[in-house]
Design a protein around this motif. Structure first.
Motif, short mmCIF file in Angstrom:
data_model
loop_
_atom_site.label_atom_id
_atom_site.label_comp_id
_atom_site.label_asym_id
_atom_site.label_seq_id
_atom_site.Cartn_x
_atom_site.Cartn_y
_atom_site.Cartn_z
N GLU A 92 -7.26 -4.01 14.19
CA GLU A 92 -8.94 -4.20 12.91
C GLU A 92 -9.96 -4.74 13.80
O GLU A 92 -10.41 -5.10 12.56
N LYS B 195 0.70 -1.43 -0.19
CA LYS B 195 -0.25 -0.42 -0.02
C LYS B 195 0.89 0.98 0.01
O LYS B 195 0.46 2.36 -0.52
N LYS C 69 -1.92 0.58 -12.57
CA LYS C 69 -3.53 0.21 -11.66
C LYS C 69 -3.91 1.55 -11.07
O LYS C 69 -4.60 1.84 -10.85
N SER D 2 -11.06 -9.10 4.67
CA SER D 2 -10.61 -9.16 3.16
C SER D 2 -8.82 -9.83 3.60
O SER D 2 -8.94 -10.89 2.73
N ALA D 3 -8.36 -9.41 4.27
CA ALA D 3 -7.39 -9.36 4.18
C ALA D 3 -6.58 -11.15 5.52
O ALA D 3 -5.59 -11.52 5.38
N TYR E 156 -1.72 -13.47 1.16
CA TYR E 156 -2.17 -13.42 -0.28
C TYR E 156 -2.38 -14.71 -1.53
O TYR E 156 -3.96 -14.13 -1.52
N PHE F 82 -0.19 -6.89 -5.94
CA PHE F 82 -0.67 -7.47 -4.47
C PHE F 82 -1.98 -8.07 -4.38
O PHE F 82 -2.83 -7.93 -4.75
N GLY F 83 -1.96 -8.97 -3.38
CA GLY F 83 -3.53 -8.83 -2.61
C GLY F 83 -4.23 -10.40 -3.49
O GLY F 83 -3.80 -10.93 -4.23
N TYR F 84 -5.67 -9.38 -3.71
CA TYR F 84 -6.54 -9.85 -4.54
C TYR F 84 -6.12 -9.57 -6.15
O TYR F 84 -6.93 -10.01 -6.95
N ASP F 85 -4.95 -8.81 -6.52
CA ASP F 85 -4.63 -8.38 -7.50
C ASP F 85 -5.19 -9.51 -9.37
O ASP F 85 -5.66 -9.52 -9.63
N PHE G 107 -13.97 -3.06 -5.87
CA PHE G 107 -12.89 -2.66 -4.19
C PHE G 107 -13.07 -1.87 -3.53
O PHE G 107 -13.89 -0.75 -4.64
N ASP H 148 -8.42 1.94 4.60
CA ASP H 148 -8.93 0.30 4.86
C ASP H 148 -9.53 -0.10 3.00
O ASP H 148 -10.39 0.68 2.94
N THR H 149 -9.13 -1.08 3.10
CA THR H 149 -9.51 -1.69 1.66
C THR H 149 -10.31 -3.18 1.65
O THR H 149 -9.79 -3.73 2.00
N HIS I 264 -9.44 2.23 -7.34
CA HIS I 264 -10.00 2.20 -6.04
C HIS I 264 -9.18 3.63 -4.82
O HIS I 264 -9.67 4.34 -4.43
N ARG I 265 -8.04 2.49 -4.17
CA ARG I 265 -7.27 3.38 -4.06
C ARG I 265 -6.53 4.44 -4.77
O ARG I 265 -7.56 5.70 -3.71
#
Ligand code: IMP
Length: 206
Positions: free
Chosen positions: A45, A13, A185, A89-90, A104, A162-165, A127, A73-74, A190-191
């Motif tokens: 969190e 992030k 991206k 999600s995390a 991930y 990263f993550g769910y990409d 997202f 927070d995403t 969304h970010r």
């Protein structure tokens, strides 16, 4: 020079937010991170919404450092799963609720499995990024939201991001977020959509 502290420990992030700040060409702002300060408290969190969590992170870091703090927070919200994994999600593939161990890759694998055999039109997902800016001098917190719509792919694809990409298929590019470059991206995510609005608020900070 205004100083802003990024209230996150997630390196992926931090990299994206720094890049987004560059894209938005914000002058006279120095972006600091938690690692520029000693012993910044960990933030649990435990909020019920992305907004609760983002506000909590920004307030803890802003009050500790005495500087304006930016957090986010995403979550990935999948329609067929009634919005799961959402704020979890995390931790989606965690085996034990008390211990965060899911990688991930574990999370992506679980999501693909949950949607096994589900037809394309029912794989809609979004997202949502909730970003908060807290000004400790005025004890004021502002929040802004960025949303991007897509589909959960049939299989993971791509190695960027990263993550769910790898499982988030973005129809406009006909690719997953892990198949497009970080530059692409960061110009549409969304970010980006949330931070773009927060940057306007940063300009008004005294
Ligand atoms: P959190 O905001 O740190 O709670 O992040 C939740 C989880 O969502 C992360 O662990 C990632 O798996 C995922 N995530 C957050 N942002 C992104 C993104 O831009 N792309 C893909 N996955 C993301």
């Amino acid at each position: 020079m205004k100083k802003i502290v990024l209230a996150t420990r997630n390196k992926d992030k931090i990299k994206e937010i720094k890049n987004i700040f560059k894209i938005l060409d914000l002058k006279d702002v120095e972006l600091l991170t938690i690692s520029d300060f000693a012993n910044v408290p960990e933030v649990e969190e435990d909020g019920k919404t992305l907004k609760d969590n983002a506000i909590k992170k920004a307030k803890v870091v802003g009050n500790y450092t005495g500087l304006p703090a930016l957090s986010e927070d995403t979550g990935l919200f999948v329609e067929y799963l009634n919005g799961a994994p959402g704020i979890y999600s995390a931790r989606y593939a965690d085996k034990n609720a008390k211990k965060h161990t899911a990688t991930y890759e574990d999370n992506c694998k679980k999501l693909i499995k949950e949607l096994d055999g589900v037809e394309w039109e029912k794989r809609k997902a979004e997202f949502i990024c909730l970003s908060a800016l807290y000004d400790p001098k005025k004890n004021k917190c502002y929040t802004r939201k960025g949303v991007i719509k897509g589909y959960i792919s049939i299989n993971p694809s791509g190695s960027k991001g990263f993550g769910y990409d790898p499982v988030f298929y973005f129809p406009e590019k006909q690719k997953t977020f892990a198949e497009i470059s970080s530059e692409e991206k960061n110009l549409l995510s969304h970010r980006f959509l949330a931070i773009k609005q927060i940057v306007k608020l940063i300009k008004n900070l005294n």
